[in-house]
Design a protein around this motif. Structure first.
Motif, PDB file in Angstrom:
ATOM      1  N   ARG A 165      52.984  95.430 -45.109  1.00 54.87           N
ATOM      2  CA  ARG A 165      54.077  95.932 -44.256  1.00 54.87           C
ATOM      3  C   ARG A 165      53.545  96.501 -42.945  1.00 54.87           C
ATOM      4  O   ARG A 165      54.115  96.250 -41.875  1.00 54.87           O
ATOM      5  CB  ARG A 165      54.885  96.993 -45.006  1.00 54.87           C
TER       6      ARG A 165
ATOM      7  N   SER B  13      52.485  93.662 -40.708  1.00 53.92           N
ATOM      8  CA  SER B  13      53.659  92.964 -40.178  1.00 53.92           C
ATOM      9  C   SER B  13      54.311  93.741 -39.042  1.00 53.92           C
ATOM     10  O   SER B  13      54.748  93.164 -38.053  1.00 53.92           O
ATOM     11  CB  SER B  13      54.662  92.723 -41.305  1.00 53.92           C
TER      12      SER B  13
ATOM     13  N   PRO C 135      51.780  91.820 -35.717  1.00 55.52           N
ATOM     14  CA  PRO C 135      52.534  90.639 -36.174  1.00 55.52           C
ATOM     15  C   PRO C 135      51.782  89.318 -36.047  1.00 55.52           C
ATOM     16  O   PRO C 135      52.139  88.345 -36.699  1.00 55.52           O
ATOM     17  CB  PRO C 135      53.785  90.658 -35.285  1.00 55.52           C
TER      18      PRO C 135
ATOM     19  N   SER D 195      47.664  87.446 -39.998  1.00 56.30           N
ATOM     20  CA  SER D 195      48.133  86.948 -41.288  1.00 56.30           C
ATOM     21  C   SER D 195      47.482  87.733 -42.414  1.00 56.30           C
ATOM     22  O   SER D 195      46.341  88.191 -42.294  1.00 56.30           O
ATOM     23  CB  SER D 195      47.796  85.459 -41.436  1.00 56.30           C
TER      24      SER D 195
ATOM     25  N   GLY E 245      55.964  90.197 -45.907  1.00 54.95           N
ATOM     26  CA  GLY E 245      55.308  89.615 -44.737  1.00 54.95           C
ATOM     27  C   GLY E 245      53.986  88.934 -44.963  1.00 54.95           C
ATOM     28  O   GLY E 245      53.322  88.540 -44.008  1.00 54.95           O
TER      29      GLY E 245
ATOM     30  N   HIS F  97      59.978  89.339 -43.125  1.00 58.13           N
ATOM     31  CA  HIS F  97      59.195  88.414 -43.943  1.00 58.13           C
ATOM     32  C   HIS F  97      59.193  87.070 -43.220  1.00 58.13           C
ATOM     33  O   HIS F  97      60.027  86.790 -42.382  1.00 58.13           O
ATOM     34  CB  HIS F  97      59.751  88.267 -45.362  1.00 58.13           C
TER      35      HIS F  97
END
Length: 471
Positions: free
Chosen positions: A67, A70, A74, A77, A97, A144
């Motif tokens: 979280r 994310s 952003p 990965s 996410g 997500h």
């Protein structure tokens, strides 16, 4: 150089991953605690994070790390590692996410492939992100990864009758603006068909946006499809552009459309009819020009009858239906698929494998492939990974769960000869018995049977199909 952060409270796992991924040319750092990892990510950026789900930190686990990444990073990965696989936890993590989820114990090849696949997908998504007008508000980080920007999609044309019929349908519908429902079992390549329709349409130079409706909850559905304004609901810390606006001028693909709630179906129906969308919390309507393609592995007509899917929405979407055949109905394409997938995997792994063993090819043809083309791709990946460079790929490389079904002997009964049949039917029965006899002698090796009867394999498959001999 792409950078990777490994988070695990076991030093041996951190050392192992650092060594494996470092040899692949990545810059790898590791942390034995979640708190320290969050500090490291504030100081420098990483392209990929491998994180253990259960950490020894108080109140910090893999879900919280995902979280935080994310929200604050952003473009990074996250892949979660766990020794306690649980489907419910996996679904929660995907919604929070993460890019992928891998169970321990794992092998080196598996981790390297996962890292390469994730980073390649990340680069492709970044390269294909459409630019928006300057007056659009900044989008909030997605809760997500539902929206998937169009990847480079390779579609393999088969030679079977079923494949040719499919390609002809695609060719006919692509040039129109009809809404399309793509029906097919899981793993048949419905999204690839949607990409192909888009790539042959007049909208091919515009965005292709794909939404997995199976991940859309009632709360998130309207936000993902139509966007939201800052403060529209709890957690809406910034405005978000919805998929309808992102796809403006191009194609919007809604996968697993049957999973949408009735509330979202109602809003979707109006948006499709009017081509007007309103973000959650906004009073302004935006006109969009898009083509709608949807897909489902369920019978939508049956869902209409049971009340699970709105009848008016179904008829609005069903201007044309494309049925993608399962792999078991495209056996003539198996030689083409196996060779092309092998070439793709060899390129991906930077290695050259040997040929497929005859017995293995027969096992692949005999297997029912419930997961269709997706399952075949994954099996070819495994075969090429386990086989040494230049080594013949054999049945011992097959997954254990496949070997029992694929290698089991087939009992085929010889058809009795009836002297009262006509000449044509007598010829057919004689041909049937001859083929069965040869197959039994060569232990159902179809390649050997074709050679013994001086015909090619494709002719043998046609004979087996016309005589209803199922192997």
């Amino acid at each position: 150089m792409q950078s990777i952060l490994v988070i695990d409270d076991e030093i041996n796992i951190c050392t192992l991953l650092s060594t494996i991924l470092g040899k692949e040319g990545y810059h790898v750092e590791y942390s034995l605690s979640g708190a320290n990892a969050l500090k490291m990510m504030k100081e420098r950026s990483f392209d990929l994070v491998f994180c253990d789900y259960r950490l020894k930190d108080k109140e910090i686990d893999g879900s919280m790390i995902a979280r935080k990444v994310s929200e604050e990073h952003p473009s990074t990965s996250v892949i979660i590692m766990t020794g306690y696989p649980d489907v419910r936890i996996a679904i929660q993590l995907i919604k929070s996410g993460i890019s992928d989820y891998v169970s321990k114990p794992f092998n080196a090849g598996q981790l390297v492939l996962l890292a390469k696949k994730t980073l390649m997908r990340q680069q492709t998504a970044a390269a294909s992100t459409p630019s928006l007008p300057s007056n659009f508000p900044p989008a909030a980080p997605a809760p997500h990864p539902v929206v998937k920007k169009a990847p480079v999609n390779t579609f393999i044309y088969g030679d079977s009758r079923a494949s040719k019929d499919l390609h002809e349908q695609i060719r006919l519908i692509a040039s129109t603006d009809y809404s399309v429902i793509i029906m097919g079992e899981t793993g048949t390549g419905k999204e690839s068909v949607a990409h192909l329709i888009h790539s042959q349409s007049k909208r091919k130079d515009k965005p292709f946006i794909a939404i997995d409706c199976g991940c859309l909850s009632r709360e998130l559905g309207s936000s993902e499809l139509f966007g939201h304004e800052k403060g529209a609901f709890t957690g809406a810390i910034a405005a978000k552009t919805g998929a309808f606006v992102e796809a403006n001028g191009g194609t919007l693909f809604l996968d697993e459309i049957g999973n949408l709630t009735h509330d979202v179906q109602t809003t979707l129906l109006r948006a499709i009819q009017e081509r007007l969308v309103r973000a959650v919390g906004s009073t302004q309507e935006i006109r969009v020009d898009i083509r709608i393609i949807v897909a489902s592995n369920e019978d939508l007509q049956q869902n209409v009858l049971t009340g699970k899917f709105r009848e008016d929405l179904y008829y609005r979407l069903n201007e044309f239906t494309v049925n993608v055949p399962p792999l078991r109905e495209r056996q003539e394409d198996m030689p083409l698929f196996t060779q092309l997938f092998k070439q793709m995997v060899e390129q991906e792994l930077s290695k050259t494998c040997g040929d497929f063993q005859e017995e293995l090819l027969e096992a692949l043809y005999r297997y029912p492939w419930p997961g269709n083309i997706r399952e075949l791709k994954n099996v070819i990946r495994r075969l090429c990974l386990l086989a040494g460079s230049g080594e013949i790929i054999s049945c011992r490389h097959l997954p254990e769960e496949m070997q029992e079904k694929a290698l089991a002997p087939v009992a085929v009964q010889e058809a009795p000869f009836d002297h009262n049949v006509n000449l044509k039917e007598a010829s057919r029965l004689a041909e049937y018995n001859k083929i069965i006899s040869v197959l039994q002698k060569v232990r159902y090796n179809k390649s050997a049977a074709a050679r013994a009867m001086n015909i090619d394999r494709k002719t043998l498959y046609n004979k087996l199909q016309s005589l209803n001999i199922l192997l």
